[in-house]
Structures are given as structure tokens and as C-alpha cells.
Design an enzyme around this catalytic site. Structure first.
Site, PDB file in Angstrom:
ATOM      1  N   ASP A 188      17.881  13.916  67.803  1.00 29.90           N
ATOM      2  CA  ASP A 188      18.778  12.904  68.376  1.00 29.90           C
ATOM      3  C   ASP A 188      20.087  12.858  67.583  1.00 29.90           C
ATOM      4  O   ASP A 188      21.006  12.115  67.927  1.00 29.90           O
ATOM      5  CB  ASP A 188      18.109  11.529  68.471  1.00 29.90           C
ATOM      6  CG  ASP A 188      17.671  10.989  67.134  1.00 29.90           C
ATOM      7  OD1 ASP A 188      17.776  11.710  66.121  1.00 29.90           O
ATOM      8  OD2 ASP A 188      17.224   9.824  67.087  1.00 29.90           O
ATOM      9  N   SER A 189      20.196  13.716  66.550  1.00 28.59           N
ATOM     10  CA  SER A 189      21.487  13.934  65.893  1.00 28.59           C
ATOM     11  C   SER A 189      22.492  14.520  66.890  1.00 28.59           C
ATOM     12  O   SER A 189      23.692  14.564  66.613  1.00 28.59           O
ATOM     13  CB  SER A 189      21.331  14.860  64.678  1.00 28.59           C
ATOM     14  OG  SER A 189      20.592  16.012  65.031  1.00 28.59           O
TER      15      SER A 189
ATOM     16  N   ASP B 265      13.152  15.044  69.913  1.00 26.58           N
ATOM     17  CA  ASP B 265      13.169  13.658  69.427  1.00 26.58           C
ATOM     18  C   ASP B 265      13.077  12.669  70.576  1.00 26.58           C
ATOM     19  O   ASP B 265      13.807  12.797  71.570  1.00 26.58           O
ATOM     20  CB  ASP B 265      14.497  13.380  68.703  1.00 26.58           C
ATOM     21  CG  ASP B 265      14.380  13.509  67.199  1.00 26.58           C
ATOM     22  OD1 ASP B 265      13.254  13.415  66.666  1.00 26.58           O
ATOM     23  OD2 ASP B 265      15.426  13.697  66.559  1.00 26.58           O
TER      24      ASP B 265
ATOM     25  N   LYS C 167       8.997  14.165  68.509  1.00 24.95           N
ATOM     26  CA  LYS C 167       9.086  13.557  67.176  1.00 24.95           C
ATOM     27  C   LYS C 167       9.524  12.112  67.351  1.00 24.95           C
ATOM     28  O   LYS C 167      10.330  11.813  68.230  1.00 24.95           O
ATOM     29  CB  LYS C 167      10.089  14.310  66.295  1.00 24.95           C
ATOM     30  CG  LYS C 167      10.336  13.644  64.934  1.00 24.95           C
ATOM     31  CD  LYS C 167      11.041  14.549  63.940  1.00 24.95           C
ATOM     32  CE  LYS C 167      12.532  14.601  64.037  1.00 24.95           C
ATOM     33  NZ  LYS C 167      13.221  13.293  63.870  1.00 24.95           N
TER      34      LYS C 167
ATOM     35  N   GLU D 234      10.265   8.310  64.853  1.00 23.60           N
ATOM     36  CA  GLU D 234      10.504   7.802  63.499  1.00 23.60           C
ATOM     37  C   GLU D 234       9.636   6.583  63.194  1.00 23.60           C
ATOM     38  O   GLU D 234       9.444   5.729  64.067  1.00 23.60           O
ATOM     39  CB  GLU D 234      11.983   7.394  63.357  1.00 23.60           C
ATOM     40  CG  GLU D 234      12.950   8.557  63.521  1.00 23.60           C
ATOM     41  CD  GLU D 234      14.413   8.149  63.347  1.00 23.60           C
ATOM     42  OE1 GLU D 234      14.692   6.961  63.038  1.00 23.60           O
ATOM     43  OE2 GLU D 234      15.275   9.027  63.531  1.00 23.60           O
TER      44      GLU D 234
ATOM     45  N   GLU E  85      12.822  12.550  55.067  1.00 25.44           N
ATOM     46  CA  GLU E  85      14.280  12.618  54.971  1.00 25.44           C
ATOM     47  C   GLU E  85      14.779  11.795  53.782  1.00 25.44           C
ATOM     48  O   GLU E  85      14.455  10.606  53.648  1.00 25.44           O
ATOM     49  CB  GLU E  85      14.919  12.120  56.278  1.00 25.44           C
ATOM     50  CG  GLU E  85      16.439  12.156  56.224  1.00 25.44           C
ATOM     51  CD  GLU E  85      17.120  12.082  57.590  1.00 25.44           C
ATOM     52  OE1 GLU E  85      16.431  12.101  58.630  1.00 25.44           O
ATOM     53  OE2 GLU E  85      18.366  12.023  57.589  1.00 25.44           O
TER      54      GLU E  85
END
Ligand code: KIV
Length: 271
Positions: free
Chosen positions: A51-52, A90, A120, A122, A189
């Protein structure tokens, strides 16, 4: 007779075996067909459709605004470019935090519409029930602990996480919870290298580090950072393998010069 060469595909099991054998896992982000093709041809193990994309593709300051439709578009493009590597997509902010039903629906949508191999998300304990539901539905899940950029407004800064014992202890527990819930790997991270070492040694699933030091079972970088497309992002953990920023500007300036001077196209470059 046609010769058919079998491509040995990377699966979540491959990553588990790599960890067991002490082989490091390479992962890079990609968001489009052309770069996915290049990275797959180069032999990357995993492509993360991160999602970057919100930052490096759309120019947002954070990963918060990107939508599931935009992530699906990027993931579809990446999947068309690969033959061999594992593709992780993501789940964007707001598509899994509310409850496990919504999380499962988002994961199913991403899997059905993109052809990606896994998702993925978070977080630790807060999302563990959702991870269980998604894994039970047959969808492989990669976890993400430490600096979790979707929570940037809670942290208030992108500095190193879990330097204090209380946060480090929560991270150790979260990593075990994620493994028990069925995650096949966990991104760590921006945490201290020694903590990442401890966590990596406590798990049988691989850890993939970004700014988490040399003891993780694999490493991930954002492609725009490692190719040197951004020259204004220079954190300590980043190694740049190209200086595309300067190289692209030089190439484009050369082209502009050639057009202006009537040098391009020449006799051989026309019909
Ligand atoms: O979105 C992303 O690029 C990521 C990496 C930083 C791991 O989550």
C-alpha cells in the site's frame, strides 16, 4: 516435439523451507506489469504489492488514502507480469480493522479479482481474530509488526518502534500470536536488530525485515527507494542499488536536446 520448461514457482511453503534451510528470502515491492516482469526475471522470491503505492505511485503523504479498488488495479497489473515469484497484496487501511467478517470479505475480494497468492495486513493482537478467519478460508496471510504505517497518526512519527521494553514485549507476544493464527511470514518494520533477532529465532515462520537489521530471515525494500528514484528519502536502513533519479533526468535532458537540435529522429529512425 515441443520442449516445455517447468517454472518452479515460489509458494508459502518454499519460504518456510528457505527459513528452515537458513536461506535468505528476497522481497521487493512492485505496483505495475513492467517492473514486476523485470523483478521476476531477476529471480526475486516475493513481490509485495504494497500500500506504499499510495506514496510512491499516487503521491500521497501516507498509506491511509489508498482504496481497495486501487490496490486491486496495481495487483492485477503485477500478476500479469510474473511467472515464478510469490505475490503478496496489502489490504489497505479501513478494509479489515472493523471486524473479521469485513476483513474476510476484503481478503476474498483481493484474491478473486487480482490472482495474487496471499494478502498482508498490519497489526498484532487487535487483528488476530481476522487473521484466523482469513486463514481458515484458505487464504495465506503475511503479518506486519513494528512500524505499521497505516497507524501513522497514532504513532505521530516514522521513527524506530519497540525501543522500550513494554512495546518490545508486546511485539514478541504479537509475533507468536500471528504465528499461532496461521500467518506464513511476518514483516518486521523499523525495530532494533537485536529484537528482530530474538523474534526471528522464536518463530518457525520467516520474518522479513525492513529497517530491522541483518538477523531477519528475509529483507524487503520499496522499489522506488532501492532503485534511487526518490532522492529525498535517505533513511539509514536503505541501500540504493541505482541512482535512477539522476539517470532518468540525464536521459530525458539528452532527449530534449536531441529533439530541439533536430538530431532525433535521424534518417535511420524514420520510415
Ligand atoms: O507497503 C509497503 O511497501 C510495505 C513495506 C514497507 C513492507 O508494507
Amino acid at each position: 516435439m515441443s520442449v516445455h520448461t517447468e517454472v518452479k514457482k515460489v509458494t508459502t511453503n518454499t519460504l518456510l523451507k528457505m527459513k528452515a534451510a537458513g536461506e535468505r528470502i528476497s522481497m521487493l515491492t512492485a505496483y505495475d506489469y513492467s517492473f514486476a516482469r523485470l523483478f521476476d526475471a531477476a529471480g526475486i522470491d516475493v513481490i509485495l504489492v504494497g500500500d506504499s503505492a499510495s506514496n510512491v505511485m499516487a503521491g500521497h503523504e501516507t498509506t491511509v488514502p489508498i482504496t481497495i479498488e486501487q490496490m486491486i488495479y496495481h495487483a492485477q497489473s503485477v500478476v500479469r507480469g510474473i511467472d515464478r515469484c510469490l505475490v503478496v497484496v496489502d489490504l489497505p487501511f479501513g478494509t479489515y480493522q472493523s471486524n473479521p467478517d469485513i476483513a474476510l470479505a476484503s481478503a476474498i475480494r483481493v484474491m478473486k479479482e487480482t490472482g495474487g497468492h496471499s494478502i498482508k495486513l498490519e497489526g498484532g493482537e487487535e487483528v488476530v481474530e481476522s487473521i484466523r478467519r482469513i486463514v481458515r478460508a484458505g487464504i495465506p496471510v503475511m503479518g506486519h509488526l513494528g512500524l505499521t504505517p497505516q497507524s501513522i497518526y497514532k504513532f505521530g512519527t516514522y521513527t524506530v518502534r519497540a525501543k522500550e521494553e513494554e512495546e518490545a514485549e508486546k511485539l514478541r507476544k504479537d509475533a507468536l500470536l500471528l504465528q499461532e493464527a496461521g500467518c506464513f511470514a511476518i514483516v518486521l518494520e523499523k525495530i532494533p536488530a537485536q529484537l528482530a533477532k530474538e523474534v526471528s529465532e522464536s518463530l518457525h515462520i520467516p520474518t522479513i525485515g525492513i529497517g530491522a537489521g541483518k538477523f531477519c530471515d528475509g529483507q524487503v525494500l520499496v522499489m522506488h527507494d532501492m532503485l534511487g528514484i526518490n532522492n529525498d528519502f535517505n533513511p539509514r536502513f536503505l541501500r540504493k542499488y541505482l541512482n535512477m533519479h539522476d539517470q532518468v533526468i540525464a536521459a530525458v535532458q539528452h532527449y530534449i536536446e536531441d529533439v530541439r537540435s533536430h538530431d532525433f529522429p535521424n534518417e535511420q529512425e524514420q520510415y
